[in-house]
Design a protein around this motif. Structure first.
Motif, PDB file in Angstrom:
ATOM      1  N   ASN A 125      93.271  30.798  45.139  1.00 46.44           N
ATOM      2  CA  ASN A 125      94.111  30.760  43.942  1.00 46.44           C
ATOM      3  C   ASN A 125      94.990  32.005  43.951  1.00 46.44           C
ATOM      4  O   ASN A 125      94.599  33.070  43.476  1.00 46.44           O
ATOM      5  CB  ASN A 125      93.245  30.725  42.679  1.00 46.44           C
ATOM      6  N   ASP A 138     103.813  38.079  43.002  1.00 42.97           N
ATOM      7  CA  ASP A 138     104.868  38.919  42.437  1.00 42.97           C
ATOM      8  C   ASP A 138     106.061  38.885  43.379  1.00 42.97           C
ATOM      9  O   ASP A 138     105.917  38.593  44.581  1.00 42.97           O
ATOM     10  CB  ASP A 138     104.378  40.362  42.248  1.00 42.97           C
ATOM     11  N   GLU A 158     106.839  31.263  45.882  1.00 42.51           N
ATOM     12  CA  GLU A 158     105.969  31.304  44.703  1.00 42.51           C
ATOM     13  C   GLU A 158     105.538  29.903  44.306  1.00 42.51           C
ATOM     14  O   GLU A 158     104.353  29.672  43.992  1.00 42.51           O
ATOM     15  CB  GLU A 158     106.691  31.980  43.550  1.00 42.51           C
ATOM     16  N   ALA A 202      96.239  38.641  45.726  1.00 41.39           N
ATOM     17  CA  ALA A 202      97.566  39.052  45.254  1.00 41.39           C
ATOM     18  C   ALA A 202      98.575  39.018  46.393  1.00 41.39           C
ATOM     19  O   ALA A 202      98.338  39.575  47.462  1.00 41.39           O
ATOM     20  CB  ALA A 202      97.486  40.444  44.649  1.00 41.39           C
ATOM     21  N   THR A 222      97.993  34.764  43.335  1.00 39.50           N
ATOM     22  CA  THR A 222      98.899  35.307  42.313  1.00 39.50           C
ATOM     23  C   THR A 222     100.081  35.897  43.059  1.00 39.50           C
ATOM     24  O   THR A 222      99.908  36.528  44.101  1.00 39.50           O
ATOM     25  CB  THR A 222      98.216  36.394  41.471  1.00 39.50           C
ATOM     26  N   VAL A 246     101.788  28.976  44.192  1.00 39.09           N
ATOM     27  CA  VAL A 246     101.291  28.802  42.818  1.00 39.09           C
ATOM     28  C   VAL A 246     102.042  27.638  42.199  1.00 39.09           C
ATOM     29  O   VAL A 246     102.968  27.825  41.386  1.00 39.09           O
ATOM     30  CB  VAL A 246     101.492  30.088  41.989  1.00 39.09           C
TER      31      VAL A 246
END
Length: 545
Positions: free
Chosen positions: A62, A66, A23, A8, A64, A27
């Motif tokens: 991988n 925020d 981001e 994360a 993620t 990703v």
């Protein structure tokens, strides 16, 4: 690295373009249909077309991601993530933002999350790296804009790896105290973990040691040459000044320590400023769990010793039962020789040796059962002389010089037989070591004096041998600790200590450089009519009888 579970990432930046760009880098979206059409067109025009979006390699996590537009918003997201048990592993943080700047935001973040890897991304280098590390902690990175996509991927990947190395180390440290290992196995494990920990703390010199309740120092292990610079007086002063209860973990300047009943376990690094960060909790966790693990190993060893002693006690009882008849026959045969008008001082020595053999077995049984002692007034000089006669008289040992300094009529209050056993053991050990190492000019020095105000007699027995090996110096009086003796049981000095303690005395050992045993025993204070031993009312009856 696909097995990493926490990937994360939180991006805190006041510029939306930067947030979205990071981001997209971490990703990437799947190729749009028009991208696929362009790729097909390129394959018709060029022999070796390059894809517009390079495929992710297998070693990239991988992620993620925020996003937060300012420090306050980011802090609230971090608080919610920590409360939910899903903290961020990596935080990208802009240095210059309205409201809280990046450093101020990092300081607030550390109040709730000391473990996340923070990476400052800024176009301005108006904060030095030392200043950032001092206030935001060691687990931070610093990267200047503009940045390349590959740089962001590398920074995030490394931060994820560092984060999980620390979490794995944290878990390993926490598990140590629950592992049941023998002393040497535990020491090896603790040393390996300590090496990993010091690597994360960015120091190549560290020390883990014990300071016993008498403030004697014992090194457990060290990394580098830090032990050479340890000032024992200052170390002792720091430990004494630490206001800590049992098993609490505190930091006192460059020390991190925890106090147990019998000793203080401490860690010291050569760069104290480096442990005054959020990584300090790892070192504290290590010291606390290392102490628990060492205590568990000690308790486990004590249990094994009790089991051994129980088995030995049963065996000794049967052996003593079988040996009573031949030992009694020794006395009977010397008596018959005397009746035949055969007179020799050797007969007396044979009788004494037979009696000592009986006492030897009895001593073992008394040690195991913790039998009481019978006190009376004992002349120290006569006690030492009779012990020497039995030790030195057993073989041709005239080459050993025995130097005595014992005042006449120096009386102590104790069990003569058991104290004789103490001195036979200590003197016998000294003789054996001097002979085994073929010491040139072998010498044993025995001194005794009274300390009237303390009501005790002090005795020292020293030799000019090689001394006690350092690795067993602190455990020498424990059962089954033996070295340098081929036929030792490991119980002799344990019995010595038990007998001395049963008299209300104390015994210690040091190397100067040969072994020096220091003994204190209660003094018998004589008057013209009787012997009075402080706080021992039965002394009067014992002496007058």
């Amino acid at each position: 690295m696909n097995d990493i579970t926490n990937t994360a990432v939180l991006v805190i930046d006041d510029e939306e373009l930067v947030r979205n760009n990071i981001e997209e880098i971490l990703v990437p979206q799947k190729s749009a249909p028009e991208d696929e059409q362009m790729r097909l067109a390129a394959s018709l025009l060029f022999d070796d077309p390059q894809p517009l979006l390079a495929p992710r390699t297998s070693n990239i996590p991988n992620f993620t991601v925020d996003k937060a537009a300012n420090g306050m918003e980011g802090l609230e997201m971090i608080k919610r993530a920590v409360a939910a048990g899903r903290p961020y592993a990596v935080i990208f943080l802009d240095m210059r933002m309205p409201g809280w700047d990046g450093l101020e935001t990092a300081i607030h973040i550390r109040k709730y999350d000391k473990k996340a890897e923070i990476i400052f991304v800024t176009a301005y280098s108006d904060r030095s790296l030392d200043e950032v590390i001092t206030q935001a902690g060691q687990n931070v990175g610093y990267h200047c804009k503009p940045y390349a996509a590959e740089e962001i991927i590398q920074l995030a990947t490394k931060a994820i790896a560092d984060y999980h190395k620390l979490r794995n180390l944290e878990e390993l440290i926490a598990d140590v105290s629950s592992i049941s290992l023998k002393g040497h196995q535990l020491t090896h494990l603790l040393q390996n973990i300590f090496q990993q920990l010091t690597m994360h703390l960015q120091t190549d010199m560290a020390l883990l040691g014990k300071l016993h309740e008498d403030f004697t120092y014992e090194k457990l292990f060290s990394i580098g040459t830090v032990e050479e610079s340890v000032n024992l007086e200052r170390l002792t002063a720091l430990v004494k000044s630490a206001a800590t209860s049992n098993e609490d973990v505190v930091q006192v300047e460059e020390l991190v320590l925890t106090r147990l009943d019998e000793y203080t376990l401490f860690a010291v690094l050569n760069k104290p400023e480096q442990i005054k960060t959020e990584k300090l909790y790892l070192l504290k966790l290590y010291v606390q769990n290392a102490a628990k693990a060492i205590r568990n190993a000690e308790l486990h060893e004590e249990l094994l010793q009790k089991e051994k002693l129980s088995a030995i006690g049963q065996a000794m009882s049967m052996i003593l039962h079988d040996l009573r008849a031949p030992l009694n026959n020794i006395k009977m045969m010397t008596m018959m020789l005397r009746q035949e008008n055969i007179q020799s001082e050797w007969l007396d020595l044979i009788d004494e040796c037979g009696l000592q053999a009986t006492h030897l077995f009895t001593d073992f049984l008394d040690f195991i059962k913790g039998a009481s002692i019978e006190k009376k007034v004992v002349d120290v000089s006569e006690l030492i002389e009779s012990s020497l006669q039995l030790v030195i008289g057993q073989s041709n040992r005239e080459s050993i010089v025995i130097q005595k300094d014992i005042p006449n009529k120096l009386m102590l209050w104790g069990d003569e037989n058991k104290l004789r056993r103490v001195f036979i053991n200590l003197l016998g050990n000294a003789v054996e070591i001097l002979e085994a190492y073929k010491i040139v000019g072998p010498k044993i020095v025995i001194t005794a004096w009274e300390e009237i105000q303390q009501g005790q007699i002090v005795l020292t027995i020293s030799d000019n041998g090689p001394g006690i090996p350092n690795d067993i110096l602190k455990t020498l009086f424990n059962p089954f600790v033996t070295r340098q003796k081929q036929n030792g049981t490991g119980l002799g000095l344990a019995i010595v200590k038990q007998y001395i303690n049963a008299h209300g005395g104390a015994i210690s050992v040091a190397n100067e450089p040969g072994a020096v045993f220091n003994i204190t025993l209660p003094m018998a204070i004589l008057s013209p009519r009787l012997s009075v031993v402080p706080s021992e009312i039965d002394a009067v009856a014992a002496y007058t009888d």
